[in-house]
Design an enzyme around this catalytic site. Structure first.
Site, short mmCIF file in Angstrom:
data_model
loop_
_atom_site.label_atom_id
_atom_site.label_comp_id
_atom_site.label_asym_id
_atom_site.label_seq_id
_atom_site.Cartn_x
_atom_site.Cartn_y
_atom_site.Cartn_z
N CYS A 87 43.99 48.78 33.19
CA CYS A 87 44.14 47.65 34.10
C CYS A 87 43.82 46.36 33.35
O CYS A 87 42.80 46.26 32.67
CB CYS A 87 43.21 47.85 35.29
SG CYS A 87 42.26 46.43 35.77
N GLU A 88 44.74 45.40 33.43
CA GLU A 88 44.56 44.20 32.62
C GLU A 88 43.50 43.25 33.18
O GLU A 88 43.10 42.31 32.52
CB GLU A 88 45.89 43.46 32.46
CG GLU A 88 46.42 42.80 33.70
CD GLU A 88 47.77 42.11 33.44
OE1 GLU A 88 48.40 42.38 32.42
OE2 GLU A 88 48.17 41.31 34.30
N HIS A 89 43.02 43.52 34.38
CA HIS A 89 41.99 42.64 34.96
C HIS A 89 40.58 43.05 34.52
O HIS A 89 39.70 42.22 34.43
CB HIS A 89 42.08 42.65 36.48
CG HIS A 89 43.42 42.19 36.99
ND1 HIS A 89 44.11 42.82 37.99
CD2 HIS A 89 44.20 41.16 36.58
CE1 HIS A 89 45.26 42.19 38.19
NE2 HIS A 89 45.34 41.20 37.35
N HIS A 90 40.38 44.35 34.30
CA HIS A 90 39.03 44.84 33.98
C HIS A 90 38.98 45.64 32.67
O HIS A 90 37.90 46.05 32.25
CB HIS A 90 38.51 45.73 35.11
CG HIS A 90 38.49 45.03 36.45
ND1 HIS A 90 39.52 45.14 37.37
CD2 HIS A 90 37.58 44.20 36.98
CE1 HIS A 90 39.23 44.40 38.44
NE2 HIS A 90 38.06 43.82 38.24
N GLN A 128 49.79 48.11 37.78
CA GLN A 128 50.67 49.21 38.17
C GLN A 128 52.05 48.70 38.64
O GLN A 128 53.07 49.34 38.38
CB GLN A 128 49.99 50.03 39.28
CG GLN A 128 50.77 51.30 39.63
CD GLN A 128 50.06 52.13 40.67
OE1 GLN A 128 48.84 52.13 40.74
NE2 GLN A 128 50.82 52.83 41.50
N HIS A 156 42.64 53.98 40.22
CA HIS A 156 42.16 52.89 39.37
C HIS A 156 40.64 52.95 39.23
O HIS A 156 39.93 52.85 40.23
CB HIS A 156 42.57 51.53 39.96
CG HIS A 156 44.06 51.32 39.93
ND1 HIS A 156 44.64 50.36 39.13
CD2 HIS A 156 45.08 51.95 40.56
CE1 HIS A 156 45.96 50.41 39.29
NE2 HIS A 156 46.25 51.37 40.15
N CYS A 158 38.68 50.80 38.14
CA CYS A 158 38.01 49.56 38.55
C CYS A 158 37.74 49.55 40.05
O CYS A 158 36.82 48.88 40.51
CB CYS A 158 38.80 48.32 38.13
SG CYS A 158 40.46 48.23 38.80
ZN ZN Z 1 41.16 46.44 37.61
#
Ligand code: ZN
Length: 198
Positions: A87-90, A128, A156, A158
């Protein structure tokens, strides 16, 4: 020796990522000189290089390398393709299964290439939704089939380990092009991937 798999890393990238991991681990309060952590910055650097190797790969070229002229007009489905992404956010993993279908338009593609296309786009920082779209568009633009469908079901980390801590939630995304935009074809595909054929 008739077979040997070689792993190659860009040593300069390994070195730089390793140094930064060492700093991060220390900033988090750990002692990077204790035995168990001595080689961790380098291992983590190599793990991340492996998990983001998709940036250096061309999914369209992989498909083009195994396209064959064939007069087959029925739906081709490869389901339950394992996928692991970040996941590119976390920068935490998300993982699950991809299901891909297409209806040939003069060409079929070697079946093992579809999981490879999934890997090329999964092995990078992703969401995703974009992963689903990348796979769909790559197959649509390269193979030019009568239709293509992609469904991804993923969990996920995260969401599971932090934040809302929802352990059992699965996120489903899907994309449809061409013939799969008609309800009848789309439903046939969805029925086939949900039934347990094994
Ligand atoms: Zn994430």
């Amino acid at each position: 020796m008739s077979y040997r798999k070689l792993e190659e890393y860009d040593l300069q990238v390994t070195q730089e990522v390793k140094n930064r991991y060492k700093t991060i681990i220390e900033e988090l309060g750990e002692d990077t000189t204790r035995e168990g952590l001595l080689k961790t910055p380098e291992r983590a650097a190599k793990a991340m290089q492996f998990l983001t190797q998709g940036y250096d790969m061309d999914a369209a070229e992989i498909l083009k390398g195994a396209m064959f002229a064939e007069d087959y007009n029925e739906m081709v489905i490869v389901k339950d393709i394992e996928l692991y992404s970040l996941c590119e956010h976390h920068i935490l993993p998300f993982f699950g299964k991809a299901h891909i279908a297409y209806i040939p338009n003069g060409h079929i593609v070697g079946l093992s290439k579809l999981p490879r296309v999934v890997d090329v786009f999964a092995r990078r920082l992703q969401v995703q939704e974009r992963l689903t779209h990348d796979i769909l568009e790559c197959i649509n633009n390269t193979l030019k089939p009568k239709g293509v469908a992609v469904v991804i079901e993923a969990s996920h980390m995260c969401m599971m380990m932090r934040g809302v801590q929802k352990q059992n939630s699965v996120t489903t995304t899907s994309g449809f092009r061409g013939a799969f935009e008609s309800m009848e074809t789309r439903n046939e595909f969805l029925k086939l991937i949900s039934s347990d054929l094994s």
